[in-house]
Scaffold this motif. Structure first.
Motif, short mmCIF file in Angstrom:
data_model
loop_
_atom_site.label_atom_id
_atom_site.label_comp_id
_atom_site.label_asym_id
_atom_site.label_seq_id
_atom_site.Cartn_x
_atom_site.Cartn_y
_atom_site.Cartn_z
N PRO A 156 -3.12 1.19 -1.47
CA PRO A 156 -3.35 0.86 -0.06
C PRO A 156 -4.15 -0.42 0.14
N GLU A 157 -5.08 -0.71 -0.82
CA GLU A 157 -5.92 -1.91 -0.67
C GLU A 157 -5.12 -3.20 -0.78
N PHE A 158 -3.94 -3.13 -1.42
CA PHE A 158 -3.17 -4.35 -1.64
C PHE A 158 -2.78 -5.00 -0.31
N GLU A 159 -2.41 -4.22 0.66
CA GLU A 159 -1.98 -4.78 1.94
C GLU A 159 -3.10 -5.52 2.66
N GLN A 160 -4.34 -5.26 2.26
CA GLN A 160 -5.48 -5.92 2.91
C GLN A 160 -5.84 -7.26 2.29
#
Length: 564
Positions: free
Chosen positions: A318-322
């Motif tokens: 999930p952190e990748f999209e940030q």
């Protein structure tokens, strides 16, 4: 021959490249170090190394190597992950006039021994965490000179802290007993006080022995010349220019998560990045996605070469999209087929398509690639590079018409000189017209686009690495409790493909855990069977040949493949 693909080249991409102006690979890299001296060459664990510092350390390595009395053209192995010392050692060994031998640091002692003996290695730079593996190799097979590289080398005070933690807190450096081994810091200190004499090298001289499994599973050393590698760097530069601009990447950030001992990363993340004056952000272990995410936050990435499994792994965090994708210009997919679902999701998250290409160790490696200014995933492997001819050949070496399947065959300045000490294998792998026959089956469209429809029938591709069933079968058959065995590849959600082993017991008491322990002692992790199935008999042809295809089809139809 017809070259319809040239009409599809983006504006500014030439039909031919020239290696004029470069006498050797050290010449190309030396020019880059002088031109980009103040720029960052590498980042590792938050520390920077400038091109001027890389140049100075490479000089020290070159001077020390030459002082050991090895003749020009001696074979020097590099066996380490992506750490700060990798690039200076790489450049320094080449600068000394030696031939590099890339070695997978995860090799077991038997695998390492085979490559050291076959390549006739005289010296090795080895990461100290893997020195215990080298110590298990019989002394006559070990190189005469051993240099130990540590995680903290070239990182200053921080490096000393990291080394202490690795050795005494995390216990990542097993005792090895290599009493004559020399630490890299001593090599750099002694080399800095010496000088080296630039050897006379030509583009025809061998620069790298890159080992690849053959269709029989027997490892072969592809002899890549200075000219092969210089040409492939310039070919990459030519096709990347439409998206990287006239400076072609100078000052941009290359995320180097793929291991530099693998030919894809060696040429693209190592040689091409240095030639262009990029900053390589080095990731020691790409399986640790948190490390990649942290590095990306610190240095927003411009160019990201990776394999399908790594793209997929990041997308599932999930952190990748940030992350900040504003600097991103180019995402190369290679080493294994890029899956459409992954490519589409990557595009939706980052705003950029995955640019898929194709190559082999024998082609330095890049031979075919999609236009880098493409706006969407193509589903094929693209167009031949400048100065590269590609044809589809039938079994009689006749060129197939557009739209008909044949063996993908390549001719160009990046194609290897041949296989080390294997003249018969070399002759068999080239057509009478001088094309390297890849063993992969493809179709070329009338426009010159290439699509792979099949590949070496028995090869298994695990996370971008070639795995050959014969090699695993030979190891398993050495177990006294095994009568017969067959290895096949099955689809896997997390590694592309996985290894499945079918076994007929000689000893009824043989267990799966015993076999797994046996494989762990003799095979690198990605080669080890994920699944083991015992059978009372295995399918054979009328001549007694074991039929992998039947087992592969049975396993596939029964849903035995790994769902991830």
């Amino acid at each position: 021959m017809q070259k319809p693909w040239i009409a599809l080249y983006p504006e500014g991409v030439p039909a031919q490249i020239s290696t004029e102006g470069y006498r050797s690979l050290p010449d190309l890299l030396g020019q880059a170090c002088k031109k980009h001296g103040r720029r960052r060459a590498a980042v590792f664990m938050g520390s920077d190394l400038s091109y001027a510092e890389l140049d100075r350390h490479a000089d020290a390595v070159a001077a020390w190597v030459q002082a050991q009395g090895l003749p020009v053209g001696s074979h020097v192995a590099l066996m380490m992950p992506n750490v700060m010392a990798y690039l200076p050692i790489l450049v320094g060994v080449l600068r000394a006039g030696m031939v590099l031998v890339n070695v997978n640091p995860m090799y077991t002692a038997p695998e390492l021994r085979h490559q050291l003996e076959d390549a006739e290695v005289d010296m090795i730079f080895i990461f100290e965490s893997f020195a215990a593996t080298l110590a298990k190799v019989d002394r006559p097979a070990r190189p005469g000179k051993v240099v130990l590289v540590s995680v903290g080398d070239l990182l200053g005070v921080k490096g000393m802290v990291l080394n202490f933690a690795a050795r005494h807190i995390k216990h990542m450096v097993p005792r090895h007993g290599l009493e004559d081994a020399i630490p890299l810091r001593q090599v750099l200190r002694k080399g800095a006080g010496g000088t080296f004499r630039a050897p006379e090298l030509s583009l025809d001289d061998v620069a790298l022995l890159q080992y690849t499994g053959g269709t029989t599973g027997r490892p072969k050393g592809a002899m890549l010349t200075h000219g092969n590698l210089v040409a492939n760097v310039l070919q990459m530069q030519a096709v990347a220019r439409p998206v990287l601009g006239e400076e072609c990447g100078a000052g941009m950030v290359m995320l180097t998560a793929l291991p530099l001992y693998h030919i894809f990363a060696f040429t693209v993340c190592g040689l091409f990045a240095m030639h262009a004056g990029m900053c390589s952000v080095l990731i020691a272990d790409p399986r640790k996605l948190d490390t990649i995410l942290e590095a990306w936050r610190r240095d927003p990435v411009s160019i990201f070469p990776a394999v399908n499994t790594l793209f997929n792994g990041l997308l599932n965090r999930p952190e990748f999209e940030q992350l900040d994708f504003s600097a991103l210009r180019l995402c190369f997919g290679g080493g294994a087929a890029v899956q459409k679902a992954v490519a589409e999701r990557w595009h939706s998250v980052t705003g950029l398509p995955l640019i898929e290409g194709y190559g082999l160790s024998e082609t330095s490696p890049v031979a075919i690639v999609n236009p880098t200014n493409a706006t969407e995933y193509s589903g094929d492997i693209g167009l031949p590079l400048p100065s590269t001819d590609v044809v589809m050949l039938d079994s009689e070496e006749r060129e197939m018409p557009f739209g008909e399947a044949g063996e993908v065959s390549i001719r160009g300045p990046q194609v290897m000189k041949g296989y080390w000490k294997m003249p018969d294998e070399t002759r068999a792998s080239f057509s009478a017209q001088g094309y390297f026959k890849t063993g992969d089956i493809g179709i070329m469209s009338p426009e010159g686009r290439v699509r792979i429809v099949d590949r070496k029938k028995d090869m298994i591709l695990v996370s971008g690495f070639n795995v050959y069933p014969n090699e695993i079968e030979q190891v398993v058959m050495q177990h006294p409790g095994v009568l017969e065995c067959v290895v096949v590849g099955l689809p896997s959600a997390d590694s592309g493909e996985m290894v499945k082993l079918f076994v007929v017991k000689k000893d009824p008491a043989l267990t799966e855990s015993e076999l797994r322990e046996w494989c762990a002692r003799h095979l690198t992790g990605y080669k080890r069977p994920r699944e083991i199935e015992f059978r009372s008999e295995l399918p054979k042809s009328n001549t007694g040949k074991l039929l992998r295809r039947v087992l592969r089809d049975e396993a596939g139809s029964s849903g035995a493949s790994d769902a991830g």
